[in-house]
Design a protein around this motif. Sequence first.
Motif, mmCIF file in Angstrom:
data_model
loop_
_atom_site.group_PDB
_atom_site.id
_atom_site.type_symbol
_atom_site.label_atom_id
_atom_site.label_comp_id
_atom_site.label_asym_id
_atom_site.label_seq_id
_atom_site.Cartn_x
_atom_site.Cartn_y
_atom_site.Cartn_z
ATOM 1 N N ALA A 17 0.838 -1.202 0.000
ATOM 2 C CA ALA A 17 0.000 0.000 0.000
ATOM 3 C C ALA A 17 0.873 1.253 0.000
ATOM 4 O O ALA A 17 0.589 2.254 -0.709
ATOM 5 C CB ALA A 17 -0.919 -0.024 1.219
ATOM 6 N N LYS A 18 1.950 1.180 0.797
ATOM 7 C CA LYS A 18 2.855 2.327 0.837
ATOM 8 C C LYS A 18 3.496 2.581 -0.511
ATOM 9 O O LYS A 18 3.609 3.723 -0.968
ATOM 10 C CB LYS A 18 3.904 2.059 1.931
ATOM 11 N N LYS A 19 3.914 1.485 -1.189
ATOM 12 C CA LYS A 19 4.558 1.605 -2.491
ATOM 13 C C LYS A 19 3.594 2.126 -3.540
ATOM 14 O O LYS A 19 3.927 2.978 -4.396
ATOM 15 C CB LYS A 19 5.110 0.218 -2.887
ATOM 16 N N LYS A 20 2.323 1.639 -3.420
ATOM 17 C CA LYS A 20 1.310 2.070 -4.361
ATOM 18 C C LYS A 20 1.045 3.565 -4.183
ATOM 19 O O LYS A 20 0.886 4.311 -5.163
ATOM 20 C CB LYS A 20 0.023 1.275 -4.133
ATOM 21 N N LYS A 21 1.055 4.032 -2.887
ATOM 22 C CA LYS A 21 0.828 5.431 -2.612
ATOM 23 C C LYS A 21 1.967 6.281 -3.162
ATOM 24 O O LYS A 21 1.762 7.360 -3.757
ATOM 25 C CB LYS A 21 0.671 5.621 -1.092
ATOM 26 N N GLU A 22 3.178 5.742 -2.994
ATOM 27 C CA GLU A 22 4.350 6.461 -3.501
ATOM 28 C C GLU A 22 4.290 6.569 -5.035
ATOM 29 O O GLU A 22 4.610 7.614 -5.609
ATOM 30 C CB GLU A 22 5.623 5.752 -3.061
ATOM 31 N N ASN A 23 3.917 5.478 -5.686
ATOM 32 C CA ASN A 23 3.806 5.496 -7.164
ATOM 33 C C ASN A 23 2.755 6.507 -7.626
ATOM 34 O O ASN A 23 2.923 7.216 -8.620
ATOM 35 C CB ASN A 23 3.457 4.088 -7.672
ATOM 36 N N PHE A 24 1.656 6.573 -6.837
ATOM 37 C CA PHE A 24 0.589 7.527 -7.197
ATOM 38 C C PHE A 24 1.086 8.973 -7.109
ATOM 39 O O PHE A 24 0.850 9.803 -7.998
ATOM 40 C CB PHE A 24 -0.606 7.286 -6.270
ATOM 41 N N ILE A 28 1.653 11.711 -10.066
ATOM 42 C CA ILE A 28 1.088 13.069 -10.005
ATOM 43 C C ILE A 28 2.174 14.106 -10.282
ATOM 44 O O ILE A 28 1.989 15.065 -11.034
ATOM 45 C CB ILE A 28 0.406 13.298 -8.655
ATOM 46 N N LEU A 29 3.317 13.898 -9.612
ATOM 47 C CA LEU A 29 4.424 14.844 -9.792
ATOM 48 C C LEU A 29 4.884 14.876 -11.251
ATOM 49 O O LEU A 29 5.189 15.939 -11.811
ATOM 50 C CB LEU A 29 5.574 14.476 -8.851
ATOM 51 N N ILE A 30 4.986 13.658 -11.835
ATOM 52 C CA ILE A 30 5.394 13.596 -13.244
ATOM 53 C C ILE A 30 4.399 14.335 -14.127
ATOM 54 O O ILE A 30 4.744 15.067 -15.054
ATOM 55 C CB ILE A 30 5.530 12.115 -13.680
ATOM 56 N N GLY A 31 3.088 14.149 -13.821
ATOM 57 C CA GLY A 31 2.054 14.851 -14.598
ATOM 58 C C GLY A 31 2.162 16.358 -14.459
ATOM 59 O O GLY A 31 2.018 17.127 -15.425
ATOM 60 N N VAL A 32 2.423 16.786 -13.187
ATOM 61 C CA VAL A 32 2.569 18.233 -12.956
ATOM 62 C C VAL A 32 3.756 18.794 -13.736
ATOM 63 O O VAL A 32 3.680 19.860 -14.364
ATOM 64 C CB VAL A 32 2.700 18.511 -11.457
ATOM 65 N N VAL A 33 4.879 18.052 -13.665
ATOM 66 C CA VAL A 33 6.086 18.503 -14.402
ATOM 67 C C VAL A 33 5.804 18.571 -15.900
ATOM 68 O O VAL A 33 6.191 19.519 -16.592
ATOM 69 C CB VAL A 33 7.264 17.552 -14.084
#
Length: 243
Positions: A17-24, A28-33
Amino acid sequence: MANQKQSSRKSRIEKHAKKKKENFILNILIGVVFILVIIVGANILLNNDTKATVNENQSEQKATEKENADDKADKNESKESSESEDTEADSSSEPTDENANATEDEKTEDEKTEDVTEDQESEEDEEENEIIYGQSEDPNVDQVMINQNWKPIGTVQTGDHISSYDKGTTDREEMEKAMEYATGVSVDNMIVWWVGNGGKPNENVVGTISNKDKSQIYRVYMDWVDGQGWKPTKVEKLKSIDR
């Protein structure tokens, strides 16, 4: 054992769950960039287009201003040239005092010449109008002409006058000029058939002449006037030559 298995399973779920949250978050960050990159790129493109448009407009404006300035300069030059030509034309058309005086003198001379010509024509007309036409009992005479305005033709002879009828003498030449004056037949076109004394030495001298084609035949009577030459007194137009 069971508790350990449950604990290990729970730990894996939490990690997942933690890894999935990190990937999410990472996505998001990649999309923002990516969005920021697109926004920055679009701004750069828009700025370039705007600068190009501004530069193009400025170039067109400068070209228009230069063209207008050239047109204005050409118009001013054309106007100055036209005014210069008008000034030169006015200068050339306005006579100077010297030219005006010369023109006035020429006009005066022309008027004098016209006056002399008119006087001569008037005298000739007057002489022609003064001719008296008559008839003669001589059957060879077609017409008699007498002009009271006939004058002596002038002479170069001096001293006592003695009539001379010989060809080539001064007196004979002056007789021929008097006959030319009375008849209009020029000496160059004249044949003298006879000339001699009709009475007194210096009076009633008679000459018979014709033109060279013999279409005009005349008998001319002349008197000598001292210092003035031979003066015609009467002309008879003849039908045929008589000597």
